[in-house]
Design a protein around this motif. Structure first.
Motif, PDB file in Angstrom:
ATOM      1  N   UNK A   1     -12.266  16.922 -17.926  1.00 29.55           N
ATOM      2  CA  UNK A   1     -11.486  16.369 -19.035  1.00 29.55           C
ATOM      3  C   UNK A   1     -11.941  16.934 -20.374  1.00 29.55           C
ATOM      4  N   UNK A   2     -13.262  17.048 -20.548  1.00 29.71           N
ATOM      5  CA  UNK A   2     -13.787  17.570 -21.810  1.00 29.71           C
ATOM      6  C   UNK A   2     -13.440  19.036 -21.993  1.00 29.71           C
ATOM      7  N   UNK A   3     -13.450  19.803 -20.913  1.00 31.79           N
ATOM      8  CA  UNK A   3     -13.096  21.215 -21.005  1.00 31.79           C
ATOM      9  C   UNK A   3     -11.618  21.398 -21.333  1.00 31.79           C
ATOM     10  N   UNK A   4     -10.774  20.521 -20.790  1.00 35.13           N
ATOM     11  CA  UNK A   4      -9.353  20.561 -21.151  1.00 35.13           C
ATOM     12  C   UNK A   4      -9.174  20.295 -22.641  1.00 35.13           C
ATOM     13  N   UNK A   5      -9.924  19.313 -23.166  1.00 32.28           N
ATOM     14  CA  UNK A   5      -9.856  19.021 -24.596  1.00 32.28           C
ATOM     15  C   UNK A   5     -10.329  20.207 -25.418  1.00 32.28           C
TER      16      UNK A   5
ATOM     17  N   UNK B   1      -7.703  22.788 -25.561  1.00 34.83           N
ATOM     18  CA  UNK B   1      -6.502  22.333 -26.260  1.00 34.83           C
ATOM     19  C   UNK B   1      -6.652  22.316 -27.776  1.00 34.83           C
ATOM     20  N   UNK B   2      -7.806  21.859 -28.273  1.00 38.02           N
ATOM     21  CA  UNK B   2      -7.913  21.639 -29.719  1.00 38.02           C
ATOM     22  C   UNK B   2      -9.101  22.307 -30.383  1.00 38.02           C
ATOM     23  N   UNK B   3     -10.073  22.792 -29.588  1.00 33.02           N
ATOM     24  CA  UNK B   3     -11.281  23.361 -30.176  1.00 33.02           C
ATOM     25  C   UNK B   3     -11.366  24.837 -29.835  1.00 33.02           C
ATOM     26  N   UNK B   4     -11.874  25.613 -30.760  1.00 29.19           N
ATOM     27  CA  UNK B   4     -12.022  27.052 -30.526  1.00 29.19           C
ATOM     28  C   UNK B   4     -13.262  27.307 -29.671  1.00 29.19           C
ATOM     29  N   UNK B   5     -13.106  27.150 -28.359  1.00 31.92           N
ATOM     30  CA  UNK B   5     -14.197  27.374 -27.411  1.00 31.92           C
ATOM     31  C   UNK B   5     -13.822  28.551 -26.524  1.00 31.92           C
TER      32      UNK B   5
ATOM     33  N   UNK C   1      -9.941   9.827 -25.097  1.00 34.29           N
ATOM     34  CA  UNK C   1     -11.352   9.790 -25.471  1.00 34.29           C
ATOM     35  C   UNK C   1     -11.932  11.200 -25.541  1.00 34.29           C
ATOM     36  N   UNK C   2     -11.618  12.028 -24.552  1.00 35.19           N
ATOM     37  CA  UNK C   2     -12.146  13.392 -24.514  1.00 35.19           C
ATOM     38  C   UNK C   2     -11.704  14.182 -25.737  1.00 35.19           C
ATOM     39  N   UNK C   3     -10.443  14.036 -26.136  1.00 35.62           N
ATOM     40  CA  UNK C   3      -9.939  14.752 -27.320  1.00 35.62           C
ATOM     41  C   UNK C   3     -10.667  14.274 -28.575  1.00 35.62           C
ATOM     42  N   UNK C   4     -10.827  12.963 -28.717  1.00 36.16           N
ATOM     43  CA  UNK C   4     -11.522  12.430 -29.894  1.00 36.16           C
ATOM     44  C   UNK C   4     -12.978  12.887 -29.936  1.00 36.16           C
TER      45      UNK C   4
END
Length: 207
Positions: free
Chosen positions: A126-130, A133-137, A184-187
């Motif tokens: 879930x965290x990797x999907x976030x 999606x929104x972070x430059x990783x 939660x993961x996105x936040x």
């Protein structure tokens, strides 16, 4: 349950799966209240009583969020032979840990009624999907920093939604748990990723 002076998997810095955490909490000091073992979002709820016994708590495989649901306590924690750190906690405080190291803890409740806590374990997926999606990783892997005793209305609201789902229904909805877990993961990725601004209170381990 692992106690001081006894060998355990935590002595070798191995991480345990989330569903094994209750094995490391003493039956005399806590009462399981509810749980849901969804593959992406796992929830455990405990009611704690005072314990002066030092407990060795292993690291877990999944990022761990802890919310103080009700009551208050003073929690003492340390890693290895470091000095004990005492942290007062009350309803609404939350903790986040991804540490690979085990830690030692004990606590003193502020009333005979004890205090209630909820553990939420988010899958790395879930965290990797976030992250993608929104972070430059570039590698798509989300790494979170440690947080202790912080208050965040969005984290509290989402975690209380999980609490209500687990405690109000005989069978929690996996779809609902995963949806809240994704939020939660996105936040967390936005506010508590490695590159985000450090929180003000970073002096304790997760309760």
């Amino acid at each position: 349950m692992a106690t001081l002076g006894q060998p355990s998997r935590s002595d070798h810095h191995e991480r345990i799966p989330a569903h094994k955490m209750p094995d490391y909490l003493p039956a005399t000091a806590h009462q399981p209240f509810g749980q849901s073992l969804n593959s992406q979002v796992q929830v455990q709820i405990f009611r704690h009583r005072t314990t002066q016994q030092s407990l060795m708590i292993p690291a877990v495989a999944e990022p761990l969020l802890v919310l103080i649901v009700s009551g208050a306590a003073v929690i003492e924690e340390r890693i290895g032979n470091e000095e004990w750190t005492a942290t007062p906690v009350a309803a609404g405080d939350f903790f986040l840990t991804t540490s690979p190291l085990p830690y030692e803890m004990r606590w003193q409740t502020q009333s005979d009624g004890g205090f209630e806590v909820m553990h939420v374990y988010l899958s790395q997926h879930l965290l990797d999907l976030a992250a993608r999606d929104i972070v430059s990783c570039p590698d798509g892997v989300q790494r979170l920093r440690e947080v202790s005793g912080e208050r965040d209305p969005e984290v509290t609201g989402l975690m209380r939604s999980l609490y209500h789902e687990v405690t109000s229904s005989p069978q929690a909805s996996s779809l609902y748990l995963q949806g809240v877990g994704q939020a939660l993961a996105v936040h967390l990725a936005r506010r508590y990723g490695d590159g985000s601004e450090p929180s003000k209170r970073m002096n304790a381990l997760p309760a």
